[in-house]
Design a protein around this motif. Structure first.
Motif: not given
Ligand code: DC
Length: 224
Positions: A38-40, A133-136, A159-161, A186-188
């Protein structure tokens, strides 16, 4: 034995990628960081004129999606890097600019379905540890093991900082904290494949645990 799939989902900066990488190396599986995908795409959009005044030109991005070629390239240390159209992406994917855009990109249905196919294909060729985020919940609802990581927002932001500081990526703690909180929200809340724990996932709160301790917990379940 059929290919094994280990899904590691959770909130931003809970240590998913560090732990997934380590678990994959330990088990001899392939590690796939789906956040990187997603970042790419976000970085591609940013650097190809598809983001104007903080707004993504969704139609243009969608029309270019199918021609985007993803490849994973291994460096001399065995670390996998994502390449889009032959260009290897590195730390530029971790900058705040990308972090601020990525949730919007990840909420576009066409982007998700394009990556879903790629993620499933990657697991056809070998056993994987995949984090996201949605693998499982969506990508591999039948994964052999599912984990869901969480931790307090301040601890995650710290940790990220620290990680960004160590890599020389410019940022302030407040900026990182704000991004972590906004991204989680936003992701949730997005309609498609929102960030949430699968009913059968094992939840681990990593706030007071170091990497070795969490790794031991994961290994304990995987060995069972
Ligand atoms: O794991 P990360 O923080 O590098 O992920 C960056 C963003 O990508 C995260 O904020 C939401 C999205 N993402 C997603 O929607 N679904 C995934 N399976 C992985 C990441």
């Amino acid at each position: 034995m059929a290919h094994q799939i280990i899904a590691i989902d959770g909130f931003a900066s809970t240590g998913k990628s560090t732990l997934s990488k380590r678990l994959a190396a330990y088990l001899g599986y392939r590690y796939i960081d789906t956040g990187y995908m997603y970042r790419a795409i976000s970085y591609y959009a940013m650097t190809n004129g598809l983001v104007k005044h903080n707004k993504v030109d969704e139609q243009m991005l969608i029309s270019q999606m199918t021609s985007l070629q993803f490849e994973w390239k291994e460096d001399s240390r065995g670390v996998l890097h994502i390449a889009i159209n032959g260009l290897i992406q590195g730390e530029e994917l971790r900058t705040n600019d990308v972090s601020n855009l990525v949730s919007e990109i990840a909420s576009i249905p066409e982007v998700r379905s394009h990556l879903l196919t790629q993620q499933r294909n990657l697991a056809k060729v070998q056993s994987v540890v995949m984090d996201g985020r949605d693998i499982g919940t969506v990508v591999f609802p039948d994964a052999n093991h599912k984990f869901f990581l969480n931790a307090d927002a301040e601890i995650r932001a710290q940790r990220r900082f620290d990680e960004m500081q160590a890599k020389g990526i410019p940022a302030s703690f407040e900026e990182v904290l704000k991004n972590v909180i906004e991204r989680d929200k936003r992701d949730s809340e997005r309609k498609i494949a929102p960030l949430k724990k699968a009913d059968d996932a094992i939840e681990i709160n990593t706030s007071n645990l170091n990497v070795d301790e969490v790794f031991d917990i994961l290994c304990g379940y995987v060995r069972e």
